[in-house]
Design an enzyme around this catalytic site. Structure first.
Site, PDB file in Angstrom:
ATOM      1  N   ASP A  93       4.864   4.177  -7.362  1.00 35.01           N
ATOM      2  CA  ASP A  93       3.808   3.560  -6.549  1.00 35.01           C
ATOM      3  C   ASP A  93       3.967   4.062  -5.117  1.00 35.01           C
ATOM      4  OD1 ASP A  93       2.813   2.012  -8.691  1.00 35.01           O
ATOM      5  OD2 ASP A  93       4.418   0.549  -8.369  1.00 35.01           O
ATOM      6  N   LEU A  94       3.055   4.898  -4.674  1.00 37.10           N
ATOM      7  CA  LEU A  94       3.184   5.595  -3.398  1.00 37.10           C
ATOM      8  C   LEU A  94       3.417   4.629  -2.250  1.00 37.10           C
ATOM      9  CD1 LEU A  94       3.048   8.284  -1.862  1.00 37.10           C
ATOM     10  CD2 LEU A  94       0.566   7.937  -1.661  1.00 37.10           C
ATOM     11  N   ASP A  95       4.546   4.817  -1.539  1.00 34.19           N
ATOM     12  CA  ASP A  95       4.900   4.053  -0.345  1.00 34.19           C
ATOM     13  C   ASP A  95       4.962   2.556  -0.600  1.00 34.19           C
ATOM     14  OD1 ASP A  95       5.121   6.344   1.196  1.00 34.19           O
ATOM     15  OD2 ASP A  95       3.010   6.315   1.779  1.00 34.19           O
ATOM     16  N   GLU A  96       5.233   2.142  -1.837  1.00 31.99           N
ATOM     17  CA  GLU A  96       5.285   0.722  -2.154  1.00 31.99           C
ATOM     18  C   GLU A  96       6.598   0.329  -2.829  1.00 31.99           C
ATOM     19  OE1 GLU A  96       1.870  -0.623  -4.302  1.00 31.99           O
ATOM     20  OE2 GLU A  96       0.435   0.288  -2.925  1.00 31.99           O
TER      21      GLU A  96
END
Length: 283
Positions: free
Chosen positions: A225-228
């Site tokens: 999950d991109l940047d999460e």
């Protein structure tokens, strides 16, 4: 010479955990140097970090066996780490070198207990910087057609250099889900804290246009999950109307460097335990 180790564990919370753990350490002749614990009412899990020393290297194998039996009773996820072993890092960077420069200096000056085994980048800009510290630099260019091959070369490098932690020091490439999975729990990313606002290019310029009063940085584990991913460390700096976009970039770069260094230190000192999508970070 002291033979100190660090025990980290998490398990369903119940009575008797600390008593049994410290009892086993005592029976093995260990001396507890530091201990921190946390019971999370929301998840119902208990977290413990114990820094201890053993009489000699031979006793650690006996202790491992004892904890394996205890873990079955309490349903523990646990690890014992050699506290004297320095983590080997691979630092990934693109065209912004402030975080890389900070990590190289901290490692070189022994402010950070790590060995930077290699630097890799999709650009060649920081090859001279890495060379000035005697660190091997690997230029791994990437585009849509070569992404799979480039990531395979990254994994080969990680295996060859026996990398413990991959640090994305403003590495401006999105990792594939496969690479994220391969690096689960051992890759840290840093970015500004404006997300999900001010995405894309020049976020500090966007923030200046909106008149923000606080800027910051976030370090987290890399996931699909991109940047999460689970957040490890954050910090902020106040700004005002008199500051230019260039001032914000400068201040933001300082904050990013500091936050990333803190996150790396927490990880290599085994102070971080995952609690679902959150982290327990022992100081």
């Amino acid at each position: 010479m002291r033979h100190d180790h660090i025990l980290t564990l998490s398990c369903p919370d119940r009575t008797g955990i600390v008593y049994r753990v410290t009892g086993l350490l005592f029976e093995s002749g260990c001396n507890i140097l530091d201990a921190q614990q946390f019971g999370d009412e929301e998840s119902g899990r208990f977290f413990l970090r114990v820094h201890f020393d053993v009489p000699g290297p031979a006793e650690i194998d006996i202790l491992q066996e004892g904890f394996a039996s205890l873990a079955e009773v309490f349903g523990m996820d646990w690890q014992i780490h050699d506290a004297r072993q320095r983590a080997r890092l691979l630092v990934l960077v693109s065209k912004q070198g402030h975080c890389l420069n900070d990590l190289l200096f901290r490692a070189h000056s022994r402010q950070l207990p790590v060995d930077i085994a290699a630097v890799a980048s999709n650009h060649e800009d920081f090859a001279p910087l890495a060379a000035s510290y005697g660190i091997p630099f690997h230029h791994l260019p990437i585009n849509a057609d070569t992404r799979a091959e480039q990531e395979r070369r990254l994994l080969d490098l990680i295996e060859l250099e026996r990398i413990d932690l991959v640090v994305l020091a403003r590495y401006m490439q999105i990792l594939s889900p496969q690479l994220c999975q391969a690096l689960a729990g051992r890759a840290i990313n840093i970015h500004h804290s404006f997300l999900p606002s001010f995405k894309g290019a020049k976020p500090y310029h966007q923030a200046h246009q909106r008149g923000v009063k606080i800027i910051g940085a976030t370090a987290h584990y890399v996931t699909g999950d991109l940047d999460e991913g689970p957040i490890i460390e954050q910090d902020i700096a106040r700004v005002d109307h008199a500051m230019t976009p260039r001032d914000l970039v400068r201040l933001g770069s300082d904050t990013e460097s500091l936050v990333l260094a803190r996150a790396v230190r927490r990880h290599v000192e085994h102070r971080i335990l995952l609690n679902g999508h959150r982290t327990v970070v022992f100081r």
